[in-house]
Write an enzyme that holds these catalytic residues in place. Structure first.
Site, short mmCIF file in Angstrom:
data_model
loop_
_atom_site.label_atom_id
_atom_site.label_comp_id
_atom_site.label_asym_id
_atom_site.label_seq_id
_atom_site.Cartn_x
_atom_site.Cartn_y
_atom_site.Cartn_z
N GLU A 32 -8.87 3.96 -2.35
CA GLU A 32 -9.03 4.96 -1.06
C GLU A 32 -9.23 6.27 -1.57
OE1 GLU A 32 -5.50 5.33 1.70
OE2 GLU A 32 -4.95 3.61 1.91
N GLN A 91 -12.93 5.97 5.63
CA GLN A 91 -13.53 4.43 5.76
C GLN A 91 -14.56 4.10 6.40
OE1 GLN A 91 -9.26 3.76 9.03
NE2 GLN A 91 -8.01 4.37 6.84
N ASN A 97 1.14 -1.25 -0.20
CA ASN A 97 0.24 0.27 -0.14
C ASN A 97 0.81 1.10 0.03
OD1 ASN A 97 -2.19 1.46 0.94
ND2 ASN A 97 -1.12 2.04 2.30
N GLU A 98 0.56 2.06 -1.17
CA GLU A 98 1.64 3.79 -0.54
C GLU A 98 2.69 3.04 -0.93
OE1 GLU A 98 -0.52 6.29 1.71
OE2 GLU A 98 -2.28 6.60 -0.06
N TYR A 153 -7.85 11.45 -2.50
CA TYR A 153 -7.67 12.24 -0.97
C TYR A 153 -7.90 13.84 -1.89
CZ TYR A 153 -7.10 8.56 1.60
OH TYR A 153 -7.47 7.70 2.48
O1 AHR Z 1 -6.48 6.57 5.43
C1 AHR Z 1 -5.63 7.06 5.82
C2 AHR Z 1 -4.85 6.80 5.69
O2 AHR Z 1 -4.12 7.63 4.06
C3 AHR Z 1 -3.98 4.87 4.86
O3 AHR Z 1 -3.48 4.32 5.48
C4 AHR Z 1 -2.93 5.55 3.46
O4 AHR Z 1 -3.18 4.22 2.66
C5 AHR Z 1 -3.51 6.31 3.37
O5 AHR Z 1 -2.38 8.15 3.41
#
Ligand code: AHR
Length: 499
Positions: A294, A341, A176-177, A243
């Site tokens: 995400e 989330q 992840n990331e 985001y």
């Molecule tokens: O969703 C919160 C965080 O945001 C996650 O852990 C990460 O993958 C992202 O940067």
């Protein structure tokens, strides 16, 4: 006099099927998402079903959660799955995630509890494996433990822990990331790791679908995909995270109200260029799809004290409608998407406080969009709609650099299932209603029902004291034929089911 015209192009080929997985969610061991939000443990005074909060379970069942990603996020790249199996009182107390690894994680919710949660709410599990601090062997063993069918020691161990049947986990994230918290890799180095991990995972179970770590930047995606071009069969999905934010969660001015909606619309950009890259390197072969695993609003309040919690407003729900409209338009390219989330953290569906819980405006938005799941996405055309000119925006976090631009104040999704047409329309105007003339091409209707989500202000929230402040109201449409008019209150989303 209508403010906009929307034409439903049912006489043209559909865009594709809206996979239910586009309405998926994400649960990380972060703040109070898993611990306290989903999981309280069987000994908790909070009513629970084998440790899972009963009120939250019921709300998730009512909504239907097509897919749930777990255990991270950044946490995935420090998570060792063996910590979360076996008798709970024997599980290690390991380092959990907050602002770094600085809280205790008792591993109460591990693989078996997560699978039980998924089965209880009807969700397809999506596990994120550990590349950053883990090994290919560790991830292979997790796949083997979950999905193995031969009489091996790991399969016997799974049976001894209460699950004789395979768990059949189909979706696996390989890290992840990894460009950041997942190990600060360079893209080509990550791609080589992905190749190594995936080779062995697919030997254990060739039916699994693997998600490689992408980014919301063109360069990372390009270099990862380029490095994988000769091992194309390993890559099933490439992730994109997006985001957005503008102003504070509840304290935002008029311009920030609109900038957040623009941030949501720009999710399309990441999808567009990632799709271009995948098409180019596929060069006629099977094209891997995009997992937006995400996404959501991230307000400054959500970083305070590292609890990642922020109020969830009507504005956030209107923005999410725009993102779901993007996913529906790109349903032939995006295979899954996971809002960040599911409980308490970031743009959650549900918030809890002790034994109380309430549903956020975003939960209601997902209810409004649920009828689109599994439907054929239709083309549509919006004309004569109001727009808003927006200046440039530069924000440090979530990193945003917008050029000056024009925001459409109407967003929509249209689909068709079982002889009904499902139309979701957003009126993004902050203070004015919107009348939309809907022209139906290729279908006629007799009438329908409407559900409208709105509140008394864009920053309206639900809370323990006022759980029904922002809610859905029901209506009827008695007119039919080939044209109808829908009227929406300011800052609202309406779904019309037309038959
Ligand atoms: O969703 C919160 C965080 O945001 C996650 O852990 C990460 O993958 C992202 O940067």
């Amino acid at each position: 006099m209508p403010d906009a015209t929307l034409t439903i192009l049912a006489d043209e080929p559909a865009l594709g099927t809206i996979s239910p997985l586009l309405h998926g969610h994400f649960a990380e061991h972060l703040g109070r998402c898993v611990n306290d939000g989903l999981w309280v443990g069987p000994d908790s005074p909070i009513p629970n079903t084998d440790g899972l909060r009963s009120d939250v379970l019921q709300a998730l069942r009512d909504l239907g959660i097509p897919q749930l990603r777990w255990p991270g996020g950044c946490y995935a790249d420090t998570y060792h799955w063996r910590d979360g199996i076996g008798p709970r009182d024997g599980r290690p107390r390991s380092l959990g995630e907050s602002c770094g690894l600085n809280v205790v994680e008792d591993n109460g919710m591990g693989t078996h509890e997560f699978i039980a949660l998924c089965r209880a709410i009807g969700a397809e599990p999506y596990l994120a494996g550990n590349v950053g601090s883990g090994s290919p062997q560790e991830m292979m063993d997790w796949v083997h433990y979950c999905n193995g069918t031969l009489d091996t020691t790991l399969v016997r161990e799974r049976a001894a822990n209460g699950h004789p049947d395979p768990m059949n986990v189909r979706y696996w994230g390989v890290g992840n990331e990894n460009w950041g918290c997942g190990g600060n890799y360079d893209p080509a180095d990550y791609a080589k790791e992905f190749r190594r991990f995936s080779t062995f995972i697919k030997m254990v179970d060739s039916s699994v679908e693997l998600v490689a770590c992408g980014n919301n930047t063109r360069e990372w995606n390009l270099r990862v995909v380029e490095t994988l071009r000769s091992h194309w069969g390993l890559l099933d999905h490439l992730s994109v995270h997006q985001y957005y934010g503008a102003g504070h969660a509840t304290g935002f001015n008029e311009e920030e109200y609109y900038q957040l909606l623009r941030g949501a619309d720009l999710v399309e950009e990441g999808i567009r260029y990632t799709d271009e890259i995948l098409r180019f390197f596929a060069a006629g072969r099977r094209r891997p799809s995009i997992a937006v695993d995400e996404w959501g609003a991230w307000h400054p309040e959500a970083a305070k004290g590292c609890d990642y919690e922020a109020p969830n407003t009507l504005r956030d729900a209107i923005a999410a409608a725009g993102v779901l409209d993007v996913f529906h338009r790109w349903c032939g390219v995006v295979s899954m998407a996971n809002l960040a989330q599911i409980v308490n953290v970031l743009q959650c569906l549900i918030q809890t406080e002790g034994d109380r819980m309430w549903l956020t405006p975003t939960y209601h938005l997902f209810r409004l969009y649920a009828p689109h799941r599994g439907a054929e996405a239709l083309r549509l055309d919006i004309t004569e709609a109001p727009t808003r000119d927006l200046p440039a925006q530069n924000r440090a976090w979530p990193e945003t650099t917008f050029k000056p631009g024009v925001l459409p104040l109407v967003s929509a999704s249209v689909s068709r299932k079982d002889g009904t047409t499902i139309l979701s329309l957003s009126n993004r105007r902050r203070t004015e209603p919107l009348a939309v003339r809907v022209v139906l091409r290729g279908i006629r209707i007799d009438g329908g029902t409407t559900q409208t989500l709105t509140g008394d202000a864009p920053n309206a929230v639900n809370s323990a004291e006022q759980p029904g402040h922002v809610r859905i109201t029901e209506g009827h449409l008695d007119t039919g034929g080939g044209e109808i008019t829908l009227t929406l209150p300011p800052c609202s989303v309406q779904t019309a089911i037309l038959a």
